[in-house]
Write a protein that holds these residues in place. Structure first.
Motif, PDB file in Angstrom:
ATOM      1  N   ASN A 268      -7.050 -28.701  94.699  1.00  0.00           N
ATOM      2  CA  ASN A 268      -8.130 -28.660  93.717  1.00  0.00           C
ATOM      3  C   ASN A 268      -9.096 -27.497  93.964  1.00  0.00           C
ATOM      4  N   LEU A 269      -8.514 -26.358  94.338  1.00  0.00           N
ATOM      5  CA  LEU A 269      -9.337 -25.166  94.475  1.00  0.00           C
ATOM      6  C   LEU A 269      -9.628 -24.582  93.100  1.00  0.00           C
ATOM      7  N   SER A 270     -10.733 -23.902  92.986  1.00  0.00           N
ATOM      8  CA  SER A 270     -11.090 -23.261  91.727  1.00  0.00           C
ATOM      9  C   SER A 270     -10.052 -22.199  91.376  1.00  0.00           C
ATOM     10  N   PRO A 271      -9.664 -22.096  90.097  1.00  0.00           N
ATOM     11  CA  PRO A 271      -8.715 -21.040  89.707  1.00  0.00           C
ATOM     12  C   PRO A 271      -9.223 -19.643  90.050  1.00  0.00           C
ATOM     13  N   ASN A 272     -10.539 -19.498  90.151  1.00  0.00           N
ATOM     14  CA  ASN A 272     -11.101 -18.182  90.457  1.00  0.00           C
ATOM     15  C   ASN A 272     -10.747 -17.707  91.863  1.00  0.00           C
ATOM     16  N   ILE A 273     -10.284 -18.642  92.704  1.00  0.00           N
ATOM     17  CA  ILE A 273     -10.025 -18.282  94.092  1.00  0.00           C
ATOM     18  C   ILE A 273      -8.867 -17.298  94.179  1.00  0.00           C
ATOM     19  N   SER A 274      -8.010 -17.257  93.107  1.00  0.00           N
ATOM     20  CA  SER A 274      -6.859 -16.354  93.130  1.00  0.00           C
ATOM     21  C   SER A 274      -7.072 -15.129  92.250  1.00  0.00           C
ATOM     22  N   ASP A 275      -8.307 -14.899  91.823  1.00  0.00           N
ATOM     23  CA  ASP A 275      -8.601 -13.748  90.971  1.00  0.00           C
ATOM     24  C   ASP A 275      -9.010 -12.567  91.839  1.00  0.00           C
ATOM     25  N   PRO A 276      -8.148 -11.526  91.957  1.00  0.00           N
ATOM     26  CA  PRO A 276      -8.487 -10.397  92.833  1.00  0.00           C
ATOM     27  C   PRO A 276      -9.733  -9.654  92.371  1.00  0.00           C
ATOM     28  N   ASP A 277     -10.106  -9.783  91.089  1.00  0.00           N
ATOM     29  CA  ASP A 277     -11.305  -9.092  90.611  1.00  0.00           C
ATOM     30  C   ASP A 277     -12.583  -9.696  91.192  1.00  0.00           C
ATOM     31  N   LEU A 278     -12.446 -10.921  91.716  1.00  0.00           N
ATOM     32  CA  LEU A 278     -13.625 -11.585  92.276  1.00  0.00           C
ATOM     33  C   LEU A 278     -13.652 -11.517  93.796  1.00  0.00           C
ATOM     34  N   THR A 279     -12.743 -10.751  94.393  1.00  0.00           N
ATOM     35  CA  THR A 279     -12.698 -10.677  95.846  1.00  0.00           C
ATOM     36  C   THR A 279     -14.039 -10.253  96.426  1.00  0.00           C
ATOM     37  N   LYS A 280     -14.702  -9.325  95.750  1.00  0.00           N
ATOM     38  CA  LYS A 280     -15.978  -8.832  96.280  1.00  0.00           C
ATOM     39  C   LYS A 280     -17.038  -9.929  96.291  1.00  0.00           C
ATOM     40  N   ASP A 281     -16.872 -10.955  95.434  1.00  0.00           N
ATOM     41  CA  ASP A 281     -17.821 -12.064  95.426  1.00  0.00           C
ATOM     42  C   ASP A 281     -17.406 -13.156  96.414  1.00  0.00           C
ATOM     43  N   LEU A 282     -16.085 -13.305  96.573  1.00  0.00           N
ATOM     44  CA  LEU A 282     -15.593 -14.350  97.473  1.00  0.00           C
ATOM     45  C   LEU A 282     -15.720 -13.934  98.934  1.00  0.00           C
ATOM     46  N   TRP A 283     -15.487 -12.675  99.199  1.00  0.00           N
ATOM     47  CA  TRP A 283     -15.582 -12.143 100.558  1.00  0.00           C
ATOM     48  C   TRP A 283     -16.736 -11.137 100.599  1.00  0.00           C
ATOM     49  N   VAL A 284     -17.829 -11.554 101.188  1.00  0.00           N
ATOM     50  CA  VAL A 284     -19.034 -10.726 101.261  1.00  0.00           C
ATOM     51  C   VAL A 284     -19.156 -10.165 102.685  1.00  0.00           C
ATOM     52  N   PRO A 285     -19.125  -8.850 102.853  1.00  0.00           N
ATOM     53  CA  PRO A 285     -19.289  -8.284 104.203  1.00  0.00           C
ATOM     54  C   PRO A 285     -20.590  -8.751 104.834  1.00  0.00           C
ATOM     55  N   MET A 286     -20.507  -9.081 106.107  1.00  0.00           N
ATOM     56  CA  MET A 286     -21.656  -9.609 106.830  1.00  0.00           C
ATOM     57  C   MET A 286     -22.813  -8.610 106.740  1.00  0.00           C
ATOM     58  N   GLY A 287     -23.982  -9.107 106.414  1.00  0.00           N
ATOM     59  CA  GLY A 287     -25.160  -8.264 106.297  1.00  0.00           C
ATOM     60  C   GLY A 287     -25.485  -7.904 104.893  1.00  0.00           C
ATOM     61  N   GLU A 288     -24.548  -8.198 103.918  1.00  0.00           N
ATOM     62  CA  GLU A 288     -24.805  -7.853 102.533  1.00  0.00           C
ATOM     63  C   GLU A 288     -25.144  -9.086 101.694  1.00  0.00           C
ATOM     64  N   ASN A 289     -25.081 -10.288 102.324  1.00  0.00           N
ATOM     65  CA  ASN A 289     -25.389 -11.485 101.539  1.00  0.00           C
ATOM     66  C   ASN A 289     -26.889 -11.742 101.542  1.00  0.00           C
TER      67      ASN A 289
END
Length: 289
Positions: A268-289
């Motif tokens: 039951n993961l969100s379908p957005n979890i497999s959207d490569p266009d959202l990678t920058k939102d899903l994986w935030v480099p430490m210090g930028e959040n």
């Protein structure tokens, strides 16, 4: 990138989609399961070559040693009322013999499996703590951390426990088989010369009575030994059945209703979890959040 309708959404790992806008490295999984910086040349996976277990030939020597004793014993009762019983119990006792080295090999294989599982668990955990946790945050990082801490870590532990239980069961079975083999060997080798001497005296009524008496004791000893060994096998089979139940329970963690034919579980993961266009939102480099 879309996920097939019959499969749950897959988790995008750093490095599998567009590169994040940061100097922090993205990581991909290498052939050994460890995470390495994206772009690092990956060595080819080398399949492990299983070692061929050495067999000392114990079982073959055991059978050879028993053959001579059985000939002595069975020839001593030719023409007597105990002939059929002696042959029957001999055949049954030999049929229950086993090669303990086969179980020792299985024990060692399960120990190696347990060690491999523990190594994989450590590599997974170290990859998270050393490479991802210090460098990445975001929703995907939180989901992955939860999965590693509360799912994968526990599953590795449960698999390791099964490996240990199976190795212990194989070790116990090897011990029981070895003890049974030696018990049969000692009874047969000790009885053979005795029966040969009594056979030479069977023309005398007293000698015949002694031969038949000792023959009855021999049949009783082997029959009792076979019964005890059968009880041990039933007990060990029950222990293996319990381990099988644990494995079936773990399959339910991966598959719907525990059946591979039913497909993998939907987490039951969100379908957005497999959207490569959202990678920058899903994986935030430490210090930028």
């Amino acid at each position: 990138m879309s996920t097939p309708s019959n499969l749950p959404p897959s988790l995008i790992l750093p490095g599998s989609g567009p590169a994040p806008l940061s100097t922090q490295p993205a990581f991909v999984a290498g052939p050994n399961g460890l995470l390495v910086p994206n772009g690092t040349p990956l060595p080819p996976a080398t399949p492990a070559t299983p070692a061929t277990p050495a067999n000392s030939g114990f079982f073959q020597r055991l059978i050879a040693a028993l053959s001579g004793g059985r000939v002595q014993i069975e020839s001593s009762f030719v023409g007597t009322v105990l002939m059929a019983s002696v042959v029957a119990v001999d055949v049954a006792a030999i049929a229950n013999l086993g090669d303990p080295e086969l179980f020792y090999e299985k024990r060692n294989a399960w120990v190696a499996t347990k060690d491999s599982v523990e190594t994989s668990r450590s590599e997974l955990w170290n990859s998270w703590t050393d490479n991802i946790a210090p460098n990445w945050s975001g929703d995907a990082a939180s989901i992955l951390e939860t999965y590693i801490r509360f799912k994968a870590n526990g599953l590795f532990g449960a698999l390791g426990d099964v490996g240990w239980e199976m190795s212990s069961a194989m070790n116990k079975q090897a011990k029981e088989v070895l003890e049974y083999d030696f018990s049969v060997l000692s009874i047969v080798l000790a009885s053979g010369p005795v029966f040969q001497k009594l056979w030479a005296m069977r023309s005398h009524p007293v000698g015949l009575v002694m031969l038949l008496t000792q023959g009855g004791i021999y049949v009783g000893l082997l029959a009792n030994l076979i019964t005890q060994f059968a009880d041990l096998l039933v007990a060990n089979d029950s222990a293996l059945y319990d381990v099988k139940g644990k494995l079936n329970n773990m399959r339910a963690t991966f598959y719907e209703d525990g059946g591979p034919n039913e497909g993998v579980r939907n987490f039951n993961l969100s379908p957005n979890i497999s959207d490569p266009d959202l990678t920058k939102d899903l994986w935030v480099p430490m210090g930028e959040n």
